[in-house]
Scaffold this motif. Structure first.
Motif, PDB file in Angstrom:
ATOM      1  N   TRP A 198      25.430  30.259 -23.753  1.00 13.32           N
ATOM      2  CA  TRP A 198      26.628  30.064 -23.520  1.00 13.32           C
ATOM      3  C   TRP A 198      27.467  31.516 -23.116  1.00 13.32           C
ATOM      4  O   TRP A 198      28.588  31.193 -22.953  1.00 13.32           O
ATOM      5  N   HIS A 226      34.487  32.045 -24.546  1.00 15.02           N
ATOM      6  CA  HIS A 226      35.249  32.543 -23.767  1.00 15.02           C
ATOM      7  C   HIS A 226      36.601  33.328 -24.391  1.00 15.02           C
ATOM      8  O   HIS A 226      36.981  34.121 -24.132  1.00 15.02           O
ATOM      9  N   GLU A 278      21.463  21.359 -27.355  1.00 18.06           N
ATOM     10  CA  GLU A 278      22.352  21.961 -26.590  1.00 18.06           C
ATOM     11  C   GLU A 278      22.882  23.270 -27.218  1.00 18.06           C
ATOM     12  O   GLU A 278      23.344  24.259 -26.370  1.00 18.06           O
ATOM     13  N   ALA A 279      22.902  23.388 -28.438  1.00 17.79           N
ATOM     14  CA  ALA A 279      23.474  24.541 -29.023  1.00 17.79           C
ATOM     15  C   ALA A 279      22.753  25.721 -28.814  1.00 17.79           C
ATOM     16  O   ALA A 279      23.002  26.855 -29.063  1.00 17.79           O
ATOM     17  N   ARG A 284      26.972  34.231 -31.866  1.00 11.24           N
ATOM     18  CA  ARG A 284      27.122  32.872 -32.349  1.00 11.24           C
ATOM     19  C   ARG A 284      25.850  32.446 -32.993  1.00 11.24           C
ATOM     20  O   ARG A 284      24.656  32.378 -32.724  1.00 11.24           O
ATOM     21  N   ASP A 314      30.324  24.551 -36.168  1.00 15.00           N
ATOM     22  CA  ASP A 314      30.264  23.847 -34.767  1.00 15.00           C
ATOM     23  C   ASP A 314      31.208  24.454 -33.713  1.00 15.00           C
ATOM     24  O   ASP A 314      32.337  24.592 -33.982  1.00 15.00           O
ATOM     25  N   ARG A 315      30.609  24.917 -32.688  1.00 13.60           N
ATOM     26  CA  ARG A 315      31.171  25.728 -31.682  1.00 13.60           C
ATOM     27  C   ARG A 315      31.058  25.009 -30.254  1.00 13.60           C
ATOM     28  O   ARG A 315      30.192  24.280 -30.259  1.00 13.60           O
ATOM     29  N   THR A 316      31.983  25.561 -29.231  1.00 13.74           N
ATOM     30  CA  THR A 316      31.890  25.038 -28.170  1.00 13.74           C
ATOM     31  C   THR A 316      31.897  26.281 -27.204  1.00 13.74           C
ATOM     32  O   THR A 316      32.058  27.289 -27.588  1.00 13.74           O
ATOM     33  N   PRO A 317      31.403  26.189 -25.805  1.00 12.88           N
ATOM     34  CA  PRO A 317      31.314  27.200 -24.964  1.00 12.88           C
ATOM     35  C   PRO A 317      32.930  27.709 -24.845  1.00 12.88           C
ATOM     36  O   PRO A 317      33.234  29.088 -24.540  1.00 12.88           O
ATOM     37  N   ALA A 318      33.930  27.126 -25.047  1.00 11.09           N
ATOM     38  CA  ALA A 318      35.332  27.603 -24.836  1.00 11.09           C
ATOM     39  C   ALA A 318      35.558  28.629 -26.016  1.00 11.09           C
ATOM     40  O   ALA A 318      36.336  29.790 -25.559  1.00 11.09           O
ATOM     41  N   ASP A 319      34.699  28.566 -27.286  1.00 10.06           N
ATOM     42  CA  ASP A 319      34.848  29.607 -28.181  1.00 10.06           C
ATOM     43  C   ASP A 319      34.238  30.842 -27.590  1.00 10.06           C
ATOM     44  O   ASP A 319      34.914  32.067 -27.978  1.00 10.06           O
TER      45      ASP A 319
END
Length: 203
Positions: free
Chosen positions: A115, A90, A110-111, A101, A83-88
């Motif tokens: 990103w 960056h 949304e994944a 990713r 599980d990742r986020t856009p912050a990862d």
């Protein structure tokens, strides 16, 4: 057809992938039968021509920690699963590295958005099974025009058909070119790359 051969751990398997025409190679730097240390990854880099992407693969490690370990191994790409986020994204880019990713077909819609990663990798809903799945279902994710890799259950016999069904830009393989878990089969590596590249020639 972009081809990445992952889970390499010996000079022989790295050379086989490079000589077969692979566009990228992957080293697993997380707990796995294919795990190598950053020091081992750096040694394996000696068998890779300059400019060929060498990817450090991580599962649940924090993006910052993954970037540090990739740097220790002399790698210029990071592949993040879990599980990742856009912050990862960056975080990896701020470390001066490029990112693959990885998401599974079971991930939330949304994944699959862009990103800012260099490549998106799409795996089976249950990754790691090594079994083929409904590759055509990826077309519903609306990835036309994007650079992404198809993974999961691919082998020399099915890669051309799977990539065609999915409309894939590229493919990624690990267990599908092994003689036993974690042990690469050099002939299968060559056959896989040739089969994937033959699809590109037919397009």
């Amino acid at each position: 057809m972009f081809v990445k051969v992952c889970g390499l751990s010996t000079p022989e398997s790295v050379r086989a992938a490079v000589e077969a025409g692979a566009d990228a190679v992957g080293f697993v730097l997380t707990s796995s039968p294919r795990e190598v240390t950053p020091a081992q990854a750096r040694e394996l880099l000696a068998h890779i021509p300059a400019g060929l992407p060498a990817v450090g693969v991580f599962r649940h490690e924090a993006a910052a920690d993954a970037a540090v370990r990739a740097r220790e191994g002399g790698l210029d790409w990071v592949q993040l699963h879990g599980d990742r986020t856009p912050a990862d994204v960056h975080t990896v880019h701020d470390a001066g590295l490029k990112l693959i990713r990885a998401v599974t077909m079971a991930a939330a819609s949304e994944a699959f958005a862009d990103w800012g990663e260099e490549l998106l990798l799409i795996d089976a809903a249950v990754p790691g099974s090594g079994e083929a799945w409904d590759y055509a279902s990826v077309r519903a994710k609306g990835l036309a025009g994007r650079s992404w890799l198809l993974a999961g259950g691919l082998d020399p016999a099915n890669v051309a058909g799977a990539a065609s069904q999915a409309g894939a830009w590229g493919v990624d393989v690990s267990s599908g070119v092994e003689s036993s878990r974690g042990v690469k089969d050099l002939a299968k590596i060559r056959d896989f790359v040739a089969a994937a590249k033959s699809l590109a020639a037919k397009r």
